[in-house]
Write a protein that holds these residues in place. Sequence first.
Motif, PDB file in Angstrom:
ATOM      1  N   THR A 147      22.112 -69.278 -64.830  1.00  0.00           N
ATOM      2  CA  THR A 147      21.664 -67.939 -64.445  1.00  0.00           C
ATOM      3  C   THR A 147      20.310 -67.648 -65.081  1.00  0.00           C
ATOM      4  OG1 THR A 147      23.921 -67.092 -64.263  1.00  0.00           O
ATOM      5  CG2 THR A 147      22.175 -65.466 -64.561  1.00  0.00           C
ATOM      6  N   ARG A 148      19.355 -67.213 -64.286  1.00  0.00           N
ATOM      7  CA  ARG A 148      18.062 -66.842 -64.853  1.00  0.00           C
ATOM      8  C   ARG A 148      18.191 -65.512 -65.573  1.00  0.00           C
ATOM      9  NH1 ARG A 148      12.000 -66.972 -62.074  1.00  0.00           N
ATOM     10  NH2 ARG A 148      10.914 -66.271 -63.980  1.00  0.00           N
ATOM     11  N   ILE A 149      17.768 -65.476 -66.844  1.00  0.00           N
ATOM     12  CA  ILE A 149      18.013 -64.289 -67.663  1.00  0.00           C
ATOM     13  C   ILE A 149      16.747 -63.594 -68.129  1.00  0.00           C
ATOM     14  CG2 ILE A 149      20.210 -65.235 -68.481  1.00  0.00           C
ATOM     15  CD1 ILE A 149      18.811 -65.833 -71.173  1.00  0.00           C
ATOM     16  N   ASP A 150      15.562 -64.156 -67.866  1.00  0.00           N
ATOM     17  CA  ASP A 150      14.357 -63.564 -68.444  1.00  0.00           C
ATOM     18  C   ASP A 150      13.930 -62.269 -67.770  1.00  0.00           C
ATOM     19  OD1 ASP A 150      12.054 -64.698 -66.354  1.00  0.00           O
ATOM     20  OD2 ASP A 150      13.671 -66.117 -66.711  1.00  0.00           O
ATOM     21  N   ARG A 151      14.653 -61.852 -66.741  1.00  0.00           N
ATOM     22  CA  ARG A 151      14.386 -60.553 -66.128  1.00  0.00           C
ATOM     23  C   ARG A 151      15.551 -59.582 -66.329  1.00  0.00           C
ATOM     24  NH1 ARG A 151      10.147 -62.332 -66.553  1.00  0.00           N
ATOM     25  NH2 ARG A 151       8.453 -62.547 -65.020  1.00  0.00           N
ATOM     26  N   LEU A 152      16.550 -60.019 -67.108  1.00  0.00           N
ATOM     27  CA  LEU A 152      17.695 -59.159 -67.384  1.00  0.00           C
ATOM     28  C   LEU A 152      17.424 -58.275 -68.603  1.00  0.00           C
ATOM     29  CD1 LEU A 152      20.694 -61.650 -66.974  1.00  0.00           C
ATOM     30  CD2 LEU A 152      19.704 -60.112 -65.251  1.00  0.00           C
ATOM     31  N   ARG A 153      18.183 -57.192 -68.723  1.00  0.00           N
ATOM     32  CA  ARG A 153      18.110 -56.345 -69.911  1.00  0.00           C
ATOM     33  C   ARG A 153      18.864 -57.012 -71.065  1.00  0.00           C
ATOM     34  NH1 ARG A 153      16.321 -51.202 -68.702  1.00  0.00           N
ATOM     35  NH2 ARG A 153      16.233 -50.695 -66.477  1.00  0.00           N
ATOM     36  N   ASP A 154      18.541 -56.594 -72.291  1.00  0.00           N
ATOM     37  CA  ASP A 154      19.121 -57.249 -73.459  1.00  0.00           C
ATOM     38  C   ASP A 154      20.647 -57.178 -73.467  1.00  0.00           C
ATOM     39  OD1 ASP A 154      19.115 -54.512 -73.894  1.00  0.00           O
ATOM     40  OD2 ASP A 154      18.023 -54.601 -75.791  1.00  0.00           O
ATOM     41  N   TYR A 155      21.235 -56.042 -73.097  1.00  0.00           N
ATOM     42  CA  TYR A 155      22.690 -55.931 -73.126  1.00  0.00           C
ATOM     43  C   TYR A 155      23.335 -56.797 -72.047  1.00  0.00           C
ATOM     44  CZ  TYR A 155      22.319 -52.598 -69.220  1.00  0.00           C
ATOM     45  OH  TYR A 155      22.050 -52.003 -68.010  1.00  0.00           O
ATOM     46  N   GLU A 156      22.640 -56.998 -70.937  1.00  0.00           N
ATOM     47  CA  GLU A 156      23.157 -57.877 -69.893  1.00  0.00           C
ATOM     48  C   GLU A 156      23.175 -59.325 -70.369  1.00  0.00           C
ATOM     49  OE1 GLU A 156      21.825 -55.687 -65.765  1.00  0.00           O
ATOM     50  OE2 GLU A 156      20.242 -56.670 -66.941  1.00  0.00           O
ATOM     51  N   ILE A 157      22.146 -59.709 -71.127  1.00  0.00           N
ATOM     52  CA  ILE A 157      22.085 -61.060 -71.680  1.00  0.00           C
ATOM     53  C   ILE A 157      23.212 -61.272 -72.689  1.00  0.00           C
ATOM     54  CG2 ILE A 157      20.700 -62.603 -73.124  1.00  0.00           C
ATOM     55  CD1 ILE A 157      18.211 -61.371 -71.788  1.00  0.00           C
ATOM     56  N   CYS A 158      23.429 -60.295 -73.551  1.00  0.00           N
ATOM     57  CA  CYS A 158      24.496 -60.426 -74.553  1.00  0.00           C
ATOM     58  C   CYS A 158      25.860 -60.600 -73.895  1.00  0.00           C
ATOM     59  CB  CYS A 158      24.508 -59.211 -75.469  1.00  0.00           C
ATOM     60  SG  CYS A 158      23.096 -59.138 -76.596  1.00  0.00           S
ATOM     61  N   ARG A 159      26.095 -59.899 -72.805  1.00  0.00           N
ATOM     62  CA  ARG A 159      27.391 -59.988 -72.123  1.00  0.00           C
ATOM     63  C   ARG A 159      27.653 -61.359 -71.517  1.00  0.00           C
ATOM     64  NH1 ARG A 159      27.256 -54.147 -68.935  1.00  0.00           N
ATOM     65  NH2 ARG A 159      27.770 -52.846 -70.754  1.00  0.00           N
TER      66      ARG A 159
END
Length: 232
Positions: free
Chosen positions: A63-75
Amino acid sequence: MLRVDNITASYGVSQILFGVSLEVAVGQAVALLGRNGMGKTTTIRAMMGALRPSSGAIHFEGTRIDRLRDYEICRLGFGYVPEGRRIFKHLTVHEQLVAFGRMRDGKQQCTPDDVYRLFPGLAERRASPGGLLSGGEQQMLAIGRALVTSPKLVILDEATEGLAPLVRERIWSVLSELKSRGLAILVVDKNVADVMALADYAYILEKGRVAWSGAAADLRPDDDAQRRLLAV
């Protein structure tokens, strides 16, 4: 598991990262090394969503995560132990472990009781406010707080900086145990011998670029790369 592809990043007009790439495989421990100011924390901030890369991409389990918010990445399964610990001074040890607890696949992978088994000293201070803990106790709490989120990958920025030798020894022992259980680990630390004893692979940053990468066993104390890129 984690793949960082050629990212650049800046603070305002000051570019800090210049095409950094690295990988962490499932169950692998990876060291991110370098002198102060070389871009280690900036790289971690980009991974965690606190800083958006200017270019490049970061993927976690496809999953590409560099455009996600920090809390979305943590989840997605990140556990983060930041430099400076950032514990809550007025919450007790137990309150902080309970507050951060999360389940994955219908089960909490690491409970507060599990943390107390890993760090017996915290069990004795479970009713103490975070602000009354020693630096070593705060760091153990910060690690425990990351573990109760049921992470797939734990990222530690300056895992043992400024801690007493016995505390450092305990933390490295715990990280080794977690690795043996299959938890992926990305760690930044200045105690090169200790971190390399844990790591399978290492990257050394210099001025925002990967100046060396390879198997941890290949970075020996008498190696030219270690003297040139890590010696003070």
